[in-house]
Design a protein around this motif. Structure first.
Motif, PDB file in Angstrom:
ATOM      1  N   THR A   6      67.949  83.765 -25.819  1.00 59.48           N
ATOM      2  CA  THR A   6      68.926  83.628 -24.745  1.00 59.48           C
ATOM      3  C   THR A   6      69.707  82.350 -24.989  1.00 59.48           C
ATOM      4  N   ALA A   8      72.241  79.247 -23.867  1.00 55.82           N
ATOM      5  CA  ALA A   8      72.386  78.462 -22.635  1.00 55.82           C
ATOM      6  C   ALA A   8      73.289  77.278 -22.904  1.00 55.82           C
ATOM      7  N   ASP A   9      73.749  76.639 -21.835  1.00 49.91           N
ATOM      8  CA  ASP A   9      74.642  75.490 -21.918  1.00 49.91           C
ATOM      9  C   ASP A   9      73.832  74.234 -22.208  1.00 49.91           C
ATOM     10  N   MET A  13      69.975  72.905 -19.609  1.00 53.99           N
ATOM     11  CA  MET A  13      70.124  74.169 -18.892  1.00 53.99           C
ATOM     12  C   MET A  13      69.105  75.185 -19.382  1.00 53.99           C
ATOM     13  N   ALA A  14      68.818  75.188 -20.676  1.00 61.97           N
ATOM     14  CA  ALA A  14      67.809  76.107 -21.198  1.00 61.97           C
ATOM     15  C   ALA A  14      66.455  75.847 -20.539  1.00 61.97           C
ATOM     16  N   LEU A  17      66.639  77.118 -16.878  1.00 65.34           N
ATOM     17  CA  LEU A  17      66.573  78.577 -16.822  1.00 65.34           C
ATOM     18  C   LEU A  17      65.151  79.064 -17.068  1.00 65.34           C
ATOM     19  N   THR A 131      62.726  75.949 -26.311  1.00 63.07           N
ATOM     20  CA  THR A 131      64.145  75.655 -26.121  1.00 63.07           C
ATOM     21  C   THR A 131      64.634  74.709 -27.211  1.00 63.07           C
ATOM     22  N   TRP A 147      69.540  77.199 -26.477  1.00 67.05           N
ATOM     23  CA  TRP A 147      68.929  78.518 -26.522  1.00 67.05           C
ATOM     24  C   TRP A 147      67.485  78.478 -26.038  1.00 67.05           C
ATOM     25  N   TRP A 159      68.369  85.782 -19.457  1.00 66.35           N
ATOM     26  CA  TRP A 159      69.768  86.192 -19.591  1.00 66.35           C
ATOM     27  C   TRP A 159      70.390  86.473 -18.232  1.00 66.35           C
ATOM     28  N   ASN A 162      71.051  83.245 -16.453  1.00 65.96           N
ATOM     29  CA  ASN A 162      72.177  82.564 -17.067  1.00 65.96           C
ATOM     30  C   ASN A 162      73.501  83.160 -16.608  1.00 65.96           C
ATOM     31  N   GLY A 166      75.905  80.618 -14.989  1.00 66.61           N
ATOM     32  CA  GLY A 166      77.029  80.305 -15.867  1.00 66.61           C
ATOM     33  C   GLY A 166      78.262  81.142 -15.627  1.00 66.61           C
ATOM     34  N   GLN A 169      80.935  82.065 -19.838  1.00 65.52           N
ATOM     35  CA  GLN A 169      80.746  80.979 -20.791  1.00 65.52           C
ATOM     36  C   GLN A 169      82.074  80.676 -21.488  1.00 65.52           C
TER      37      GLN A 169
END
Length: 285
Positions: A6, A8-9, A13-14, A17, A131, A147, A159, A162, A166, A169
């Motif tokens: 997945t 991610a920002d 953030m990963a 999440l 992550t 990620w 996902w 996210n 998000g 993106q």
């Protein structure tokens, strides 16, 4: 495979999440100490009951027995970093397998791991959620590419979260990140040789300073010396005021008599920084 990833920002953030999908309010989460403080803050923000287990200095090795002793019947998640942030200690696959076999899922922030050339713990089994990002080792923080690696069922949950957080993106960043991932060897360039030189310089410096206690740097991008005499915050204030340099006080990681120092910069910059740190230590004494 793509069903285990997945995006991610960034790593922060990963991590958020992953925790949001893995824990519920009231769950017990076990986090290493010392550690990058936002990992603790994120778990507490999500309503977890957070307790800590200690890594022991100066090497701060990860001990599966210490993790097991701190587990409770309510523990749903164990949170680690590898390479350890702040010390840079590398946990090997055998150590991680032992922790992965304790029962709860294991979230590992691996944002520095590629500096050591060790594969992700996600390859060790479905107990692990890992992550990472293009930020630390690859120097591409502006792309905000992070990620999560996990089993496919969890990946679907990450996902969906996210998509909630998000929404849309940044497509340009995504395309540039894909180009970077396809050409990682070019992005890395001479970084391994640079880090090897810089670790050697840092190790040689530490050998001359009897007021510092620190394990030799081997795979590290960061290290976490203990100041045996004096006050870390006062040392940092002097560095900033008199030498236009800085260290990261250990209070941000839960150990006020330590500080984090990084070596991921041009060798000439590190040489100048170590020389300034030496002068500040002399004045501090």
């Amino acid at each position: 495979t793509t069903d285990r990833v997945t995006m991610a920002d960034g790593t922060s953030m990963a991590n958020m999440l992953a925790m949001a999908a893995l824990i519920a309010p009231g769950d017990h989460v076990l986090v290493e100490h010392p550690v990058y403080e936002p990992l603790v803050a994120a778990a507490r923000f999500l309503g977890a009951d957070v307790t800590r287990f200690s890594r022991q200095g100066p090497g701060f090795a990860l001990d599966p027995a210490a993790v097991q002793a701190a587990l409770t019947e309510r523990t749903t998640l164990i949170v680690l970093t590898n390479l350890h942030n702040p010390t840079g200690n590398l946990a090997d696959a055998a150590t991680l397998r032992a922790i992965g076999g304790l029962g709860p899922r294991v979230l590992i922030d691996e944002v520095y791991l590629d500096a050591a050339g060790q594969p992700s713990a996600a390859l060790l089994g479905d107990a692990f959620v890992c992550t990472g990002s293009l930020t630390k080792v690859y120097g591409l923080s502006g792309l905000r590419c992070g990620w999560i690696l996990a089993d496919p069922v969890l990946t679907e949950r990450f996902w969906r979260l996210n998509e909630l957080f998000g929404v849309a993106q940044g497509h340009a960043s995504e395309r540039l990140s894909l180009l970077a991932l396809e050409r990682l060897d070019e992005v890395v360039g001479d970084t391994p040789a640079l880090l090897a030189r810089n670790r050697a310089l840092a190790n040689a410096f530490f050998e001359t300073r009897d007021e510092l206690e620190v394990a030799p740097m081997t795979h590290n991008v960061t290290c976490f010396p203990r100041l045996l005499r004096g006050d870390v915050d006062a040392l940092n204030a002097h560095l900033r005021a008199a030498h236009d340099a800085a260290i990261v006080p250990g209070r941000f990681f839960g150990l006020a008599d330590h500080f984090r120092l990084g070596v991921g910069m041009a060798t000439a910059v590190l040489e100048a920084g170590l020389e300034r740190l030496g002068r500040a230590l002399d004045a501090h004494a």
